[in-house]
Design an enzyme around this catalytic site. Structure first.
Site, PDB file in Angstrom:
ATOM      1  N   ARG A  38      28.215  40.907  45.343  1.00 10.75           N
ATOM      2  CA  ARG A  38      29.488  40.364  45.811  1.00 10.75           C
ATOM      3  C   ARG A  38      29.354  38.993  46.470  1.00 10.75           C
ATOM      4  O   ARG A  38      30.311  38.207  46.472  1.00 10.75           O
ATOM      5  CB  ARG A  38      30.165  41.356  46.771  1.00 10.75           C
ATOM      6  CG  ARG A  38      30.733  42.561  46.034  1.00 10.75           C
ATOM      7  CD  ARG A  38      31.362  43.582  46.962  1.00 10.75           C
ATOM      8  NE  ARG A  38      32.054  44.608  46.172  1.00 10.75           N
ATOM      9  CZ  ARG A  38      32.507  45.751  46.667  1.00 10.75           C
ATOM     10  NH1 ARG A  38      32.333  46.030  47.954  1.00 10.75           N
ATOM     11  NH2 ARG A  38      33.128  46.625  45.891  1.00 10.75           N
ATOM     12  N   ARG A  97      37.336  45.288  44.073  1.00 11.04           N
ATOM     13  CA  ARG A  97      37.662  44.501  45.258  1.00 11.04           C
ATOM     14  C   ARG A  97      37.770  43.006  44.952  1.00 11.04           C
ATOM     15  O   ARG A  97      38.490  42.280  45.632  1.00 11.04           O
ATOM     16  CB  ARG A  97      36.661  44.774  46.382  1.00 11.04           C
ATOM     17  CG  ARG A  97      36.650  46.235  46.796  1.00 11.04           C
ATOM     18  CD  ARG A  97      36.174  46.467  48.205  1.00 11.04           C
ATOM     19  NE  ARG A  97      35.978  47.888  48.457  1.00 11.04           N
ATOM     20  CZ  ARG A  97      36.952  48.759  48.706  1.00 11.04           C
ATOM     21  NH1 ARG A  97      38.210  48.350  48.712  1.00 11.04           N
ATOM     22  NH2 ARG A  97      36.689  50.040  48.920  1.00 11.04           N
ATOM     23  N   ASP A 117      33.062  46.196  53.319  1.00  7.37           N
ATOM     24  CA  ASP A 117      33.994  46.319  52.188  1.00  7.37           C
ATOM     25  C   ASP A 117      35.206  45.412  52.302  1.00  7.37           C
ATOM     26  O   ASP A 117      35.923  45.217  51.312  1.00  7.37           O
ATOM     27  CB  ASP A 117      34.454  47.774  52.040  1.00  7.37           C
ATOM     28  CG  ASP A 117      33.440  48.641  51.306  1.00  7.37           C
ATOM     29  OD1 ASP A 117      32.491  48.081  50.721  1.00  7.37           O
ATOM     30  OD2 ASP A 117      33.593  49.868  51.311  1.00  7.37           O
TER      31      ASP A 117
END
Length: 415
Positions: free
Chosen positions: A332, A375, A301
């Site tokens: 991501r 994020r 993360d």
């Protein structure tokens, strides 16, 4: 809402920021509180994910029909944990659904494991993906296996309901284990409420635990993933910057506390005080060699934050252990490649790695797509210390850190 962050200079070199409880700890403990009502929780996360989790659990227990539909939106943790929770709610039938992206995120590994234990879960639309229909059952089987390299949330979902199973659970993990700290966090929280567990080699055992009346108060540590953006800010700032974050402890259960060690490489010193940490830019610091390498298998993360920090500091890096990033709020790895390339980086990715090869500086006023991923928004924001930058759909930060932009303003970021 798009935010145009002008080239910012931290006007308040010594700042204090309070961050709410860990989303990871909060969501685990909310589920355990639903199973064991004698738990009382302090410093819970104010993130969207935790709010969704809390609302679904409350709504489920309202007196109404036994057949219910719950929309958990983008909350991946809630989808996994609630799937396991509802699987053991005897006599109740629910449907769990979510956003369009959630319907693309696989859940078959968890569903298969629960069904092997005796649950009754089926797919409403596409095989292997939400929405899912769950008919609550009494589960007596206690042995199941999972691939060890899957998202730790599948594993934690099973562990969290294990003490309420009549015969507990013996979970065998096959292969190399991913995200061990998150599994250990779940087991530590179970231990805190009096559940006996063991984790030897690739076998995890959780003993059954009946309800008790004695109150168990628990205070949740603040979120280390949220702290990562402040580490990046200090790394990219001038000498003399000091930021105090609360509430943190040195013996954290959270895997992302590895930030303390990682950011030493970028000139950030962490000083633990009572209930807080002080982040300070080290004077006369020499950056590491440009071929900086890091395995982030246990803390994926924080990969986006670290990647942007490396780019902002202008040196090459290579990260491995990132295979779970492809099934997050967005892919991501692809998202990082796309946005860093726009900023002037040369980036390559594989199924589980990311390499930033070189750049000729940082392009100004680039508009960063956030892909409905909190994020992405927060990881790129610290670059405003170097160049003006635009963050698209900035409100997405509410998923984990609703006050993020307000906190940046406090220390002098310009919008």
């Amino acid at each position: 809402m798009d935010l145009h962050l002008k080239r910012s200079e931290i006007s308040n070199l010594k700042s204090e920021i309070s961050i709410t409880g860990s989303k990871s700890e909060t969501n685990r403990l909310l589920l355990l509180q639903a199973l064991y009502p004698n738990l009382t929780l302090e410093n819970t996360s104010n993130s969207d994910d935790s709010e969704v989790m809390l609302k679904v659990l409350k709504d489920f227990h309202l007196p109404s029909s036994n057949s219910k539909l719950f929309d958990i939106h983008h909350a991946g943790t809630a989808m996994r944990f609630l799937t396991a929770y509802f699987a053991i709610q005897e006599g109740n039938e629910v449907v769990l659904t979510g956003s369009s992206r959630m319907k693309e995120r696989p859940i078959q590994i968890l569903v298969n494991a629960l069904n092997q234990l005796g649950a009754e879960i089926s797919y409403v639309e596409n095989e292997g993906f939400p929405p899912i229909k769950i008919k609550g059952k009494k589960i007596t089987k206690n042995k199941v296996s999972l691939p060890a390299n899957v998202s730790s949330q599948y594993i934690s979902a099973l562990l969290l309901i294990a003490p309420k199973l009549e015969n507990g659970l013996e979970l065998t993990l096959e292969g190399e284990i991913t995200s061990v700290p998150y599994i250990k966090m779940t087991l530590a929280l179970l231990n805190e409420i009096g559940v006996e567990t063991s984790f030897e080699k690739n076998i995890i055992k959780v003993n059954p635990k009946p309800n008790t009346q004695n109150p168990i108060p628990l205070t949740i540590e603040s979120d280390w993933s949220s702290a990562s953006y402040w580490y990046s800010i200090v790394a990219l700032s001038e000498i003399g910057t000091e930021i105090t974050l609360s509430s943190y402890k040195e013996n954290s259960l959270q895997g992302d506390a590895i930030l303390v060690e990682i950011y030493k490489n970028f000139g950030v010193e962490t000083i633990f005080k009572e209930n807080s940490i002080l982040l300070r830019k080290i004077e006369n610091f020499q950056l590491p060699a440009s071929n900086f390498q890091l395995n982030l298998q246990n803390s994926p993360d924080i990969a986006q934050t670290i990647a942007v920090t490396c780019f902002g500091l202008g040196f090459e890096c290579h990260f491995t252990g990132l295979h779970t990033l492809k099934i997050k709020e967005t892919d991501r790895l692809e998202a990082l490649k796309n946005e860093l390339t726009k900023l002037g980086a040369e980036v390559s990715i594989t199924n589980d790695s990311l390499t930033i090869l070189s750049s000729k500086g940082i392009n100004e006023n680039v508009s960063i797509a956030t892909y409905q991923d909190h994020r992405m928004a927060m990881a790129f924001a610290p670059l405003a210390l170097k160049v003006p930058i635009i963050i698209e759909n900035a409100e997405v930060v509410s998923k984990s850190y609703p006050t993020f932009w307000d906190d940046l303003k406090k220390i002098g970021f310009l919008f």
